[in-house]
Design an enzyme around this catalytic site. Structure first.
Site, mmCIF file in Angstrom:
data_model
loop_
_atom_site.group_PDB
_atom_site.id
_atom_site.type_symbol
_atom_site.label_atom_id
_atom_site.label_comp_id
_atom_site.label_asym_id
_atom_site.label_seq_id
_atom_site.Cartn_x
_atom_site.Cartn_y
_atom_site.Cartn_z
ATOM 1 C CB SER A 77 39.319 30.478 40.958
ATOM 2 O OG SER A 77 39.206 29.363 39.724
ATOM 3 C CE1 TYR A 102 40.705 33.981 36.864
ATOM 4 C CE2 TYR A 102 40.523 31.430 36.869
ATOM 5 C CZ TYR A 102 40.136 32.441 37.316
ATOM 6 O OH TYR A 102 38.915 32.626 38.067
ATOM 7 C CE LYS A 138 40.820 34.287 40.466
ATOM 8 N NZ LYS A 138 40.089 35.329 41.424
#
Length: 276
Positions: A141, A154, A158
């Protein structure tokens, strides 16, 4: 890796979004598919969309090491080889760092990081031993390159997935393996990742906070005008052909990376690029 026709691809998170688009594109390239996800209905829809080639599916929670080992054993057992591995399954959890619970981090790290690590552990040794060209695509990402507010869990997961991808690529290069790696770092893509709560395990469910809802609202707005997943799938195929390690889906992020490095070297807090 120039030729995909007749080869075998494994795609996790294949029930929707980028995973579904990659599966359909790989099928169009003439590949056989093993598709995995925790969503049986979505997985069946993807298999139907992939056409009349050889397509197998398996319900797989990538945070479970034994489940991914089972996926690998079945993939090699049914097809005899795996040439492209897409560790693509991912979930989103928003909110500030100080409001995230152990359950939040367990969930995001379990899927977004351990899903990659389990995939590498279960598949890569066998892919090396088959002594053919091959490629591993890890869906990271742009959040694995830029740490943004409202994305604590997140971004942590990532960034770690990006480090895992880079380490894997360096190890493969050092040992002279025939495998290559792509760290896919998409920005805004029209997927359902902003609704990941639908697949969150019950034992890791916690009450949602105001900042979590705020983060979802921001992501909803960003994704609304995002790329089509099919466009990203096309980029992935080109990256495999070109043996490209870092795949950015939006051109503005290249400048953002340069600006971030300059800011860090100067000892400052980097400004974020425009999220596209």
């Amino acid at each position: 890796m120039r030729e995909l026709s007749g080869k075998v691809a494994v795609v996790t998170g294949a029930a929707s979004g980028i995973g579904r688009a990659m599966a359909v594109r790989f099928a169009a390239e003439g590949m056989s598919l093993m598709l995995a996800d925790v969503d049986p209905g979505g997985l069946a829809e993807t298999a139907a969309m992939a056409g009349e080639g050889r397509v197998l599916t398996q319900i797989t929670d990538v945070s479970d090491a034994s489940a991914v080992q089972h996926l690998a054993a079945r993939s090699f057992g049914e097809f005899g080889a795996v040439h492209v591995l897409c560790n693509n399954a991912g979930v989103f959890q928003g909110g500030h760092m100080w409001t995230r619970t152990p359950e939040d981090f367990a969930w995001t790290l379990g899927v977004n990081l351990w899903g990659v690590l389990h995939g590498v552990n279960a598949f890569v040794r066998r892919m090396i031993e088959q002594d053919t060209e091959g490629h591993i695509v890890n869906t990271v990402s742009v959040a694995g390159l830029f740490a943004a507010p409202y994305m604590a869990g997140y971004s942590v997961s990532k960034h770690a997935a990006f480090a895992a991808s880079l380490s894997l690529a360096q190890d493969l290069a050092l040992t002279g393996a025939k495998l290559r790696v792509t760290a896919l770092c998409p920005g805004a893509v029209r997927t359902g990742i902003n609704r990941s709560e639908r697949v969150r395990p019950a034992d890791l469910m916690v009450g949602r906070t105001r900042d979590d809802y705020d983060a979802q609202g921001i992501i909803d707005a960003v994704l609304e005008n995002g790329l089509a997943p099919e466009d990203v799938a096309g980029m992935v195929v080109r990256a495999i052909h070109e043996e490209r390690f870092l795949l950015l889906t939006h051109p503005g992020y290249a400048k953002g990376l340069r600006d971030q490095v300059d800011a860090l070297l100067a000892g400052g807090l980097p400004q974020l690029p425009d999220y596209e």
